[in-house]
Design a protein around this motif. Sequence first.
Motif: not given
Ligand code: TYR
Length: 427
Positions: A32, A34, A36, A169, A198
């Motif tokens: 996956y 993500g 936002d 976060y 992350n």
């Molecule tokens: N943190 C990512 C977005 C994201 C959010 C939740 C997730 O589980 C994964 C990725 C970004 O700012 O681009």
Amino acid sequence: MNFVEELRWRGMLHDIMPGTEDILNKGMVSGYIGFDPTADSLHVGSLAQIMSLIHFQRAGHKPFALIGGATGMVGDPSGKSAERNLLSEDTLQHNLQGIKSQLERFLDFDSGANSAQMVNNYDWFKDFTFLNFIRDVGKHITVNYMMAKDSVKNRINGDTGMSFTEFTYQLVQGYDFYYLWKNHNCVLQMGGSDQWGNIVTGTELIRRKDAGEAYALTTQLIKKADGTKFGKTEGGNIWLDAEKTSPYKFYQFWLNTSDEDAKSYIRIFTLFEKEIIESLEAEQDAAPHTRVLQKALAKDITIRVHGEAEYEKAIKSSEFLFGNIGIEFLNELNDAEVLGLFEGVPNFTIKLSDLQAGLNVVDLLASHTAVFPSKGEAKKMIQGGGTAINKVKIASADDSYSVDALINGKYLVAQKGKKNYFLIIAE
Ligand SMILES: N[C@@H](Cc1ccc(O)cc1)C(=O)O
């Protein structure tokens, strides 16, 4: 097709966790990325992530596109030098819808076992209580570990500091990975290079909580050869939403890339095979002015984002401005498209009533508008045959124009010479 090999030759791969290639080579994997909902549209910067998901699916794997209904409420500190304002719930809802419908266009949601799937992390966070979160998630990761991340270190060492919210976060995103791993057998998370920290908090959580194995892969940030920021023009971001960046402007953005950038972008943003790209490059190198690379890049990506019809319109728009398409073309455009086409062109507003009885062209161009600084200059150039209204040469300084001449009941297009356009709007 081998996913990692594909990213590699396209120059997209940045970092990959040991073991990732082995697991991908064994068979279909779920992975996956993500997104936002920080704005109501994605911009060209997100396209590299979208392309990764497309390659992932083309290689036979199952892509999940996650929209961050929950993470969007927190704000990712990665790559940000200062704390950001929280978005209101209304704005978030609105943004979420926009991004969701954009993402839906790029992936195949009906391809059997490896069909794409869309998830929203708000669904698993909305009922997660604070106490449960700090007991089930927070307990597994030390503050020391969290503080070692670049996204945190930079802010602690700098003078802006960081709220507990943004500090958290990585745990929220980390839990997403855990959740998708546990419930959807999703073993790989991808993202831009700024997401490494992350993502790895997620693999760590999966290991500590369930002794599970999960993997990470990041892609290069898109750079420009001249060192300026990719995806921005003087007019701001280049968005995927046609309302925010017209398909014409979008097309021009790609068309205007430098030769050097076009060579890297055509690998990243199109699905063309290596041989095709190399032959386009050879063609371009032999005759740089043809801009075959930029044209192929701009065409492919405009069609992917806006569709064939909008691409045709974008081409016609540039021909209208720089070639021989007549004024009738404007009838095919709505107001926003007309304004988009003439963005950056000087425009003047006149009163509709002033045209009612017919207005002398010199008055029109030199007193009701400032196309010319003086009536004398207007006359001179008209007599020299160098001016046009609605793409037709102004025959005489005594001519006048009335409401009948208005395009779409509203516009007159004036030209000084071939390339200097002025848009006159009658209201
Ligand atoms: N943190 C990512 C977005 C994201 C959010 C939740 C997730 O589980 C994964 C990725 C970004 O700012 O681009």
